[in-house]
Design a protein around this motif. Sequence first.
Motif, PDB file in Angstrom:
ATOM      1  N   SER A   1       0.862  -1.247   0.000  1.00 37.71           N
ATOM      2  CA  SER A   1      -0.079  -0.068   0.086  1.00 37.71           C
ATOM      3  C   SER A   1       0.876   1.220  -0.099  1.00 37.71           C
ATOM      4  N   ALA A   2       2.141   1.111   0.283  1.00 36.68           N
ATOM      5  CA  ALA A   2       3.007   2.192   0.352  1.00 36.68           C
ATOM      6  C   ALA A   2       3.130   2.671  -0.950  1.00 36.68           C
ATOM      7  N   TYR A   3       3.093   1.780  -2.222  1.00 41.03           N
ATOM      8  CA  TYR A   3       3.344   2.084  -3.470  1.00 41.03           C
ATOM      9  C   TYR A   3       2.067   2.534  -4.232  1.00 41.03           C
ATOM     10  N   GLU A   4       2.306   3.593  -4.818  1.00 41.47           N
ATOM     11  CA  GLU A   4       1.118   4.184  -5.771  1.00 41.47           C
ATOM     12  C   GLU A   4       1.618   4.580  -7.208  1.00 41.47           C
ATOM     13  N   ARG A   5       0.633   4.735  -8.154  1.00 43.43           N
ATOM     14  CA  ARG A   5       1.204   5.448  -9.192  1.00 43.43           C
ATOM     15  C   ARG A   5       0.418   6.401 -10.008  1.00 43.43           C
ATOM     16  N   VAL A   6       0.790   7.347 -10.446  1.00 42.43           N
ATOM     17  CA  VAL A   6      -0.300   8.461 -11.098  1.00 42.43           C
ATOM     18  C   VAL A   6      -0.046   8.647 -12.648  1.00 42.43           C
ATOM     19  N   ASP A   7      -1.012   8.287 -13.370  1.00 44.28           N
ATOM     20  CA  ASP A   7      -0.641   8.275 -14.671  1.00 44.28           C
ATOM     21  C   ASP A   7      -1.366   9.488 -15.331  1.00 44.28           C
ATOM     22  N   ALA A   8      -0.638  10.329 -16.176  1.00 41.57           N
ATOM     23  CA  ALA A   8      -1.183  11.711 -16.494  1.00 41.57           C
ATOM     24  C   ALA A   8      -0.678  11.904 -17.933  1.00 41.57           C
ATOM     25  N   ARG A   9      -1.842  12.836 -18.717  1.00 41.69           N
ATOM     26  CA  ARG A   9      -1.301  13.105 -19.973  1.00 41.69           C
ATOM     27  C   ARG A   9      -1.206  14.487 -20.236  1.00 41.69           C
ATOM     28  N   GLY A  10      -0.376  14.906 -21.274  1.00 44.63           N
ATOM     29  CA  GLY A  10      -0.050  16.499 -21.435  1.00 44.63           C
ATOM     30  C   GLY A  10       0.637  17.156 -20.371  1.00 44.63           C
ATOM     31  N   VAL A  11       1.557  16.294 -19.509  1.00 48.10           N
ATOM     32  CA  VAL A  11       2.562  17.187 -18.620  1.00 48.10           C
ATOM     33  C   VAL A  11       3.727  17.614 -19.252  1.00 48.10           C
ATOM     34  N   PRO A  12       3.622  19.257 -18.986  1.00 48.54           N
ATOM     35  CA  PRO A  12       4.645  19.974 -19.484  1.00 48.54           C
ATOM     36  C   PRO A  12       6.137  19.542 -18.762  1.00 48.54           C
ATOM     37  N   ASP A  13       7.076  19.692 -19.634  1.00 44.34           N
ATOM     38  CA  ASP A  13       8.454  19.263 -19.081  1.00 44.34           C
ATOM     39  C   ASP A  13       8.636  19.937 -17.664  1.00 44.34           C
ATOM     40  N   HIS A  14       8.441  21.149 -17.313  1.00 45.71           N
ATOM     41  CA  HIS A  14       9.097  21.562 -16.211  1.00 45.71           C
ATOM     42  C   HIS A  14       8.150  21.155 -15.113  1.00 45.71           C
ATOM     43  N   VAL A  15       6.729  20.791 -15.374  1.00 44.62           N
ATOM     44  CA  VAL A  15       6.075  20.128 -14.185  1.00 44.62           C
ATOM     45  C   VAL A  15       6.800  18.729 -13.951  1.00 44.62           C
TER      46      VAL A  15
END
Lengths: 259, 316
Positions: free
Chosen positions: B232-246
């Motif tokens: 449960s300590a491990y999670e993941r977040v998937d995202a699209r359109g993430v700018p490089d600086h973010v």
Amino acid sequence: MTALLRAFGLGFGFQARELAVSTNAYFSLVSAPFFTITLLSMVTYSGRGDLASYAVVAPTLMTLWLAALMYAGEMISEDREGGRLELLVASPVSFPALLFGRLCGAMLLALPAFGLSILAAGLVMDAWITIHHPVLFVLTALAVTVSTAATAAAFSALFVLAPSARIVQNTLPMPVFVLSGVMVPITLFPGWLEAVGRLLYLSWGADLMRDALAPEAVEHAALRLLMVLALGALGLLIGGATIVRFLRRARSEGTLSQV
Amino acid sequence: MPALEITDLTRLYRRKGGEDFEALAGVDLTVPEGEVHGLLGPNGAGKTTLCKIISTVLLPTSGTVRVLGHDVVTDTHAVKLALGVVFGGEKGLYERLTARQNLDFWAGAYGLSRRRRRARVGELLERVGLDGRADERAGSFSRGMKQRLHLARGLVSDPGVLILDEPTVGMDPVAARDFRALVHELRDGGTTILLTTHDMAEAAALSDRVSLIDRGRLELTESPGTIGDLVSAYERVDARGVPDHVRDRIAALDGVVSVREDQGSLVRVETEQPDATLAVLRTLVDSGVRDVARSRPDLEEVYLHLVGRRGMGVDR
């Protein structure tokens, strides 16, 4: 000993049960009456009606032997492909005794060939065969059947191990039929070849079955019956040792489940 | 006396023209009587090899395995009598025979008398919910029904130790639930169970302890609670359109294990602290990224964290 007998009984009952629902297996019986008609036509044409018993005994023993080779070749392989071989080896049952029981059960398939051959001879060729020594005939038929299953056990592990098992399986019948005098009396062979034939249980069995059909008294019947069983027992010993060796090797190499 | 005692167990496989493959490397494991022990690991980790050695169908290269005190190499017959084995998959049944005939045969193979066989087979068919289909051919069964029949087969001898190798593969959810109930029932009756599975939830729900195996080595043996905490300590977040600086800002957050680009525009962020996921989500949303999904990693990804990165390749 009790465990071995129980394993044998389990295998025999199981195979008989499987045979009852395997309708395809019975097609192997189709050839027996046709062989009878062919052989009977030949002996009749040659004016050797006295050889009519060959025309009945030969197809029967050929069917028996072909069934034995078929089951010997496929019993272990099918269990292996079906994922059952490992489970059988993991169970406490004696695998060689179980296999021998199954092979004996499978031989039940060939027994109707006797009746079919006799019927074909009578109905088609009007050559009704009389069994002059019925008790001896039945005993010999049983002894030959058990010895055939025992010999098949010796081949079963060999077929799994041999790289060209199918070729061996297809090539073996004719030399065995000839050498064992199923089709031609081995007394016609040169002495050394006859001696080779005498090493096969089938040659003793075929002779005895033909003699049991003839009206003359049968000489040394008990001794000859014993030879059929003794040579069959030898096959069983070799078969048991081969199977144990095969299993040991497969457990060591991790190939029990590999096909 | 432990139900299973495995000491320094090694198994090598010969490879033609190549180096030997080490399927098990010095495995030590002790399972006390009455325990349900989960064995977790990716494909090729050595789970099935271990099960096969315990069930005597495979010889170890070195080391010892004892089942209720009996050595699997020198006292094979006693081990076979003490063990029930259920290997995964659909295979293993005589398809032309009925469910009842199949069980009757296997009960005979385990030495049950004809009378005991009849009673035991009927009882087991009812227990796995196949009593209504007992006289139908096994070949006509669905995968889940075959699996249930396998379970019944593994129980014919009422074994002290039961090996279940991926037993719920192909079962529908209802059958899987019933299976779990059956495992609880067996444990309550004192049966020791070694259960291999890919399903962490299943292992957690059924096992008293769980071992993690990877590349033939036992990495850890813990209670399901401890493994659950790790997972449960491990999670993941998937995202699209993430700018490089973010992406750079996210990578710098505490508790972020990795930020990588998957399938073109998809950015996958992996975290190993519960608070880190929240921080990642906040950073994304504050930056105007709206295409965001949060999920738990699957078992193989958890292995990557627990036993180190080695890619998703299967060794054999």
